[in-house]
Design a protein around this motif. Structure first.
Motif, PDB file in Angstrom:
ATOM      1  N   UNK A  45       0.741  -1.257   0.040  1.00 17.75           N
ATOM      2  CA  UNK A  45       0.062   0.050  -0.007  1.00 17.75           C
ATOM      3  C   UNK A  45       0.889   1.433   0.094  1.00 17.75           C
ATOM      4  N   UNK A  46       2.203   1.129  -0.250  1.00 23.82           N
ATOM      5  CA  UNK A  46       3.064   2.359  -0.349  1.00 23.82           C
ATOM      6  C   UNK A  46       3.095   2.817  -1.849  1.00 23.82           C
ATOM      7  N   UNK A  47       2.256   3.680  -2.125  1.00 23.43           N
ATOM      8  CA  UNK A  47       2.261   4.423  -3.425  1.00 23.43           C
ATOM      9  C   UNK A  47       2.435   5.886  -3.410  1.00 23.43           C
ATOM     10  N   UNK A  94      -1.716   7.517  -9.974  1.00 21.25           N
ATOM     11  CA  UNK A  94      -0.683   7.144  -8.773  1.00 21.25           C
ATOM     12  C   UNK A  94       0.140   6.027  -9.214  1.00 21.25           C
ATOM     13  N   UNK A  95       1.397   5.998  -8.964  1.00 18.42           N
ATOM     14  CA  UNK A  95       2.388   4.868  -8.959  1.00 18.42           C
ATOM     15  C   UNK A  95       2.864   4.284  -7.661  1.00 18.42           C
ATOM     16  N   UNK A  96       3.224   2.943  -7.600  1.00 20.73           N
ATOM     17  CA  UNK A  96       3.584   2.114  -6.815  1.00 20.73           C
ATOM     18  C   UNK A  96       5.292   2.505  -6.500  1.00 20.73           C
ATOM     19  N   UNK A 369       5.306   1.647 -16.435  1.00 25.19           N
ATOM     20  CA  UNK A 369       3.796   1.736 -16.381  1.00 25.19           C
ATOM     21  C   UNK A 369       3.214   1.929 -14.967  1.00 25.19           C
ATOM     22  N   UNK A 370       4.149   2.371 -14.354  1.00 19.47           N
ATOM     23  CA  UNK A 370       3.711   2.753 -13.015  1.00 19.47           C
ATOM     24  C   UNK A 370       3.474   1.731 -11.848  1.00 19.47           C
ATOM     25  N   UNK A 371       3.400   0.519 -12.351  1.00 23.77           N
ATOM     26  CA  UNK A 371       3.149  -0.748 -11.554  1.00 23.77           C
ATOM     27  C   UNK A 371       1.994  -0.737 -11.102  1.00 23.77           C
ATOM     28  N   UNK A 372       1.033  -0.315 -11.960  1.00 25.11           N
ATOM     29  CA  UNK A 372      -0.682  -0.111 -11.445  1.00 25.11           C
ATOM     30  C   UNK A 372      -1.343  -1.386 -11.721  1.00 25.11           C
ATOM     31  N   UNK A 373      -2.686  -1.189 -11.797  1.00 28.83           N
ATOM     32  CA  UNK A 373      -3.577  -2.333 -12.678  1.00 28.83           C
ATOM     33  C   UNK A 373      -4.126  -1.862 -13.725  1.00 28.83           C
ATOM     34  N   UNK A 418     -22.956  10.601 -18.147  1.00 27.18           N
ATOM     35  CA  UNK A 418     -24.412  10.839 -17.916  1.00 27.18           C
ATOM     36  C   UNK A 418     -24.945   9.423 -17.707  1.00 27.18           C
ATOM     37  N   UNK A 419     -24.214   8.422 -17.138  1.00 30.39           N
ATOM     38  CA  UNK A 419     -24.881   6.988 -17.369  1.00 30.39           C
ATOM     39  C   UNK A 419     -24.795   6.681 -15.695  1.00 30.39           C
ATOM     40  N   UNK A 420     -25.982   5.810 -15.817  1.00 26.83           N
ATOM     41  CA  UNK A 420     -25.908   5.143 -14.271  1.00 26.83           C
ATOM     42  C   UNK A 420     -24.923   3.928 -14.318  1.00 26.83           C
ATOM     43  N   UNK A 421     -25.073   2.961 -13.194  1.00 29.71           N
ATOM     44  CA  UNK A 421     -23.954   2.043 -13.065  1.00 29.71           C
ATOM     45  C   UNK A 421     -22.483   2.434 -12.768  1.00 29.71           C
ATOM     46  N   UNK A 422     -21.795   1.855 -13.071  1.00 30.85           N
ATOM     47  CA  UNK A 422     -20.245   2.150 -13.003  1.00 30.85           C
ATOM     48  C   UNK A 422     -19.440   1.807 -14.085  1.00 30.85           C
ATOM     49  N   UNK A 423     -18.437   2.598 -14.227  1.00 28.51           N
ATOM     50  CA  UNK A 423     -17.425   2.482 -15.190  1.00 28.51           C
ATOM     51  C   UNK A 423     -15.893   2.637 -15.032  1.00 28.51           C
ATOM     52  N   UNK A 424     -15.004   1.889 -15.538  1.00 27.05           N
ATOM     53  CA  UNK A 424     -13.771   1.767 -15.408  1.00 27.05           C
ATOM     54  C   UNK A 424     -13.047   1.967 -16.468  1.00 27.05           C
ATOM     55  N   UNK A 425     -11.717   2.448 -16.673  1.00 31.61           N
ATOM     56  CA  UNK A 425     -11.000   2.535 -18.120  1.00 31.61           C
ATOM     57  C   UNK A 425     -10.085   1.455 -18.040  1.00 31.61           C
ATOM     58  N   UNK A 426      -8.836   1.897 -18.828  1.00 34.73           N
ATOM     59  CA  UNK A 426      -7.948   0.769 -18.928  1.00 34.73           C
ATOM     60  C   UNK A 426      -7.031   0.881 -17.927  1.00 34.73           C
ATOM     61  N   UNK A 427      -7.026   1.572 -16.870  1.00 31.61           N
ATOM     62  CA  UNK A 427      -5.955   1.659 -15.825  1.00 31.61           C
ATOM     63  C   UNK A 427      -6.694   1.918 -14.440  1.00 31.61           C
ATOM     64  N   UNK A 428      -6.088   1.626 -13.235  1.00 33.40           N
ATOM     65  CA  UNK A 428      -6.373   2.055 -12.141  1.00 33.40           C
ATOM     66  C   UNK A 428      -5.180   2.098 -11.237  1.00 33.40           C
ATOM     67  N   UNK A 429      -5.387   2.549  -9.876  1.00 33.62           N
ATOM     68  CA  UNK A 429      -4.301   2.576  -8.844  1.00 33.62           C
ATOM     69  C   UNK A 429      -4.925   2.350  -7.644  1.00 33.62           C
ATOM     70  N   UNK A 430      -3.999   2.322  -6.571  1.00 29.59           N
ATOM     71  CA  UNK A 430      -4.392   1.962  -5.078  1.00 29.59           C
ATOM     72  C   UNK A 430      -5.872   2.752  -4.848  1.00 29.59           C
TER      73      UNK A 430
END
Length: 773
Positions: A45-47, A94-96, A369-373, A418-430
């Motif tokens: 968890x150190x990012x 953010x990056x690791x 690549x930030x060692x992300x997700x 303007x949409x319901x539900x949830x979205x995520x794109x091609x990367x994420x972080x902590x």
């Protein structure tokens, strides 16, 4: 040497030769050096930096214009607008970061070490080093304990009083040992990334620091040395033990991602005190017991045609060199398979973050690549072996992460689209950041990350058949579907389509010679939609709820384009039959329906299976599979097509071309998804359970004529053991977790098995499949 050991006859000269240990949160890379040992440390968890809100406020007002431009074929204008209106603000997440390095400088002088051995014992989850200096034999053991949440390093000498060393924690530079002064020192110009190091009266070393950036994550690390005989001295941030027989170094670390900043030291000391209250033998045994409760659920043994197996005793670097020279080594494949399972156990345990691009092992303050997700393939690939390879608990950190992504993804879905539900794109972080990452036309604007991740929830249910779990996670799957329902628009052909879209991370060529990345209705999107909507509909039937929503999904599916075959006989990658700018591109996103999806099957859809094979052939003919994770994906696809020799060729190529000396996968550079994808692919060669049946040895190559596997899991709640000889099935033992029926096949043999109750076991034997309950 044990068949489940990675061993070397020399210390690691570089990070990619070091041996990984971990307990999900606290990881280490063991170099095994005789004079100046280095254990490079990570806390999951150190990012860098704190959470950000990056949803672009221009997106919603520009979305309609971008869609209209794409539908009218004005690709360049659409892409130019997207590059300002649809990127995140700021555009990066953010990056690791590494925790630091633990150094041990031995005082036994400069005498050359002899009888050196360094190895990672996969059976026990322990790294070991031993060597002789002068007349004294030195031994070290290293492990990271999940039950005690500490890392332990045990040092001992064969001659009483001959163990003397100096230890130091460093961060941000590689330390140097000065034999003249007998001290460790930082290179000139070093700028510390540590706030403070202090010593308590009992000798504990307490390190406090923080990551960079505004609101940076704070950390605390505590190091304690317990010893038999000898004397401890402390000076200038260095701890020395003189004239001891043996010693145990305990390391604990945590951050304010999980604990209040004023609790960090208290929590580290609590862990250290609890571990110190145990003998080293008890600490070690508790670690082994916990680790083996996961690792020993499975075993894999592969035999080739060579009777002389003395090569198995060679150091790992020599075995890999032998393999690259064209020699056979089936047991190295077994070792590689189990190494993948070891890495998942070590980097993803309940309570930890999910494994990132490097698991938990990262040496760089600003990693590649930030060692992300990266959730357009890489994070998902990390978890392909979790269910089939009997480590379902290791899947839990990903589910926890999806829950947090769902919360933040609702806001991004609403603000940007303007949409319901949830979205995520091609990367994420902590921080489970769902907003677009980078400014890259081939990846940034892809909106299917949340949908793909949600399919892992269904996988967990399908392997374990836990209805309570399905009931808990159904809403997440539903919200991922709700976003898609709202985001779909009608294209010029009258289909429902995702727009804007892309085929990660490829570029197409238009008839006029121009190239483009943004499009509408990329094949991968349609395939993910079909997979997710179908699983949601099945869930409503199982749970007997939400039938009205199921009807909505069913109706939408009638307007989602079917998988198309293009002019080369390939699976079409885009809604139009464009050629690729890179025919050998590393991503093969348009074969999602083959793997990990289930819509292309050699038996049920032979024409699509043929087209998938042509697609793979074209990619490989043009240089595809040049990255480790891509090769691993291709391996899984050949296994699904039941092309045993092609699958085996890709296992070999993964080992020959994309494997580092310590068996880490090479992207290049190191990226762990290839390890996990490789392990999952080997499992797919031996057992498959998509398409409504259990398929035994569907892609068994000639190079593995004899062998056995124990503990593979199959969808429907089954565990399977298989043994084969001379390339033919000897017997299979299938165990059920609940009363059920299942179709089982091997080559052209088929049988329906009826399990009357949970834990029933049915054994299939011989050519005529004698059934024994």
């Amino acid at each position: 040497m044990n068949s489940k050991q990675l061993w070397f006859d020399h210390a690691a000269e570089r990070w990619e030769e070091a041996l990984p240990i971990g307990n999900g949160t606290l990881g280490g890379m063991v170099f095994g050096r005789t004079h100046l040992e280095r254990v490079q440390l990570n806390e999951d968890s150190l990012w860098y930096g704190g959470p950000m809100e990056r949803s672009n406020p221009q997106a919603l007002q520009s979305l309609g214009n971008i869609r209209e431009l794409l539908f009218r074929g004005h690709i360049r204008q659409a892409e130019e607008l997207a590059l300002t209106a649809l990127v995140g603000v700021p555009d990066g997440q953010r990056h690791y970061e590494p925790l630091g390095d633990f150094y041990v400088a031995m005082h036994h002088g400069d005498e050359g070490a002899t009888e050196y051995q360094r190895y990672l014992d996969l059976e026990q989850g322990i790294a070991r080093v031993q060597y002789t200096s002068g007349k004294t034999k030195y031994k070290r053991e290293y492990f990271s304990s999940y039950p005690d949440q500490v890392m332990a390093v045990r040092l001992s000498s064969s001659v009483p009083g001959e163990l003397s060393f100096t230890a130091l924690f460093g961060r941000g530079s590689v330390l140097q040992w000065s034999p003249l002064s007998g001290a460790l020192r930082h290179p000139v110009g070093f700028q510390s990334l540590i706030d403070r190091i202090e010593q308590r009266s009992n000798g504990d070393m307490i390190i406090r620091g923080r990551s960079g950036g505004e609101g940076g994550i704070r950390f605390c690390c505590v190091i304690r040395v317990t010893h038999e005989q000898g004397e401890i001295q402390y000076s200038g941030g260095q701890l020395s033990l003189l004239n001891a027989d043996s010693a145990t170094v305990l390391i604990a670390a945590c951050t304010d991602f999980r604990y209040a900043k004023e609790e960090l030291e208290v929590e580290c000391l609590r862990r250290i005190d609890a571990a110190s209250a145990k003998t080293y033998e008890q600490l070690l045994q508790d670690h082994i017991t916990d680790y083996q409760s996961l690792f020993k659920r499975m075993d894999l043994h592969l035999e080739g045609e060579i009777t002389d197996t003395s090569y198995m005793n060679l150091p790992m670097n020599q075995r890999l060199a032998r393999l690259r020279a064209g020699q056979d080594d089936p047991e190295l494949v077994s070792l590689y398979f189990q190494f993948g399972r070891y890495l998942l156990i070590s980097s993803s345990r309940p309570g930890s973050l999910p494994a990132n691009l490097q698991g938990i092992w990262n040496k760089d303050m600003l990693p590649v690549w930030d060692s992300k997700y990266t959730i357009n393939i890489n994070t998902e690939m990390n978890y392909w072996p979790a269910e089939s390879c009997n480590l379902p608990e290791c899947h839990i950190p990903l589910f926890d992460f999806i829950e947090r992504l769902q919360v933040r993804g609702r806001e991004t879905a609403s603000k940007m689209y303007g949409c319901s539900g949830f979205v995520a794109h091609h990367n994420s972080d902590i921080w489970a950041d769902p907003a677009p990452q980078d400014v890259c036309l081939t990846s940034t604007f892809w909106t299917m990350g949340g949908a793909w991740l949600s399919l892992h929830l269904w996988d967990h249910y399908e392997y374990g058949r836990d209805k309570n779990f399905l009931k808990k996670v159904y809403e997440t799957m539903k919200e991922a579907s709700l976003f898609i329902l709202d985001f779909l628009v009608q294209d010029p052909e009258g289909n429902l389509t995702i727009c804007p879209s892309s085929s990660p991370e490829n570029i197409y060529i238009l008839d006029n010679g121009e190239s483009g990345a943004l499009c509408y209705g990329a094949s991968m999107d349609n395939q993910i939609i079909r997979e997710l909507f179908t699983r949601c509909i099945e869930s409503t039937c199982i749970l007997q709820q939400d039938q009205e929503f199921a009807s909505q999904l069913q109706e939408a599916l009638t307007r989602i384009p079917d998988i198309a075959v293009g002019k080369h006989g390939q699976i079409q990658e885009w809604s139009k039959d464009y050629d690729e700018l890179e025919p050998g591109h590393r991503h093969i996103s348009h074969l999602f329906a083959l793997h990990p999806g289930s819509q292309i099957n050699p038996k049920m859809t032979p024409e699509l299976a043929k087209a998938a094979r042509i697609t793979l052939d074209r990619r490989l003919q043009h240089g595809g599979g040049h990255t480790g994770w891509s090769r691993a994906w291709i391996l899984n696809m050949w296994a699904r097509l039941e092309q045993a020799e092609h699958a085996h060729d890709n296992v070999m190529e993964l080992l020959r071309s994309s494997t580092l000396p310590n068996l880490f996968c090479d992207h290049p550079p190191f990226q762990i998804d290839g390890n996990f994808g490789g392990t999952a692919g080997i499992a797919e060669m031996l057992l498959q359970s998509h398409g409504g049946e259990i398929r035994l040895l569907p892609a068994l190559p000639k190079a593995w004529p004899n062998g056995s596997v124990r503990g593979l899991r199959a969808r429907g709640g089954f565990e399977v053991d298989i043994e084969w000889s001379e390339g033919k099935l000897l017997h299979a033992n299938i165990r059920a977790c609940e009363a059920s029926k299942v179709h089982v096949s091997y080559l052209d043999q088929h049988m329906e098995l009826d399990f009357q109750s949970a834990k029933d076991s049915i054994i299939l034997q011989g050519k005529e499949w004698k059934v024994t309950s």
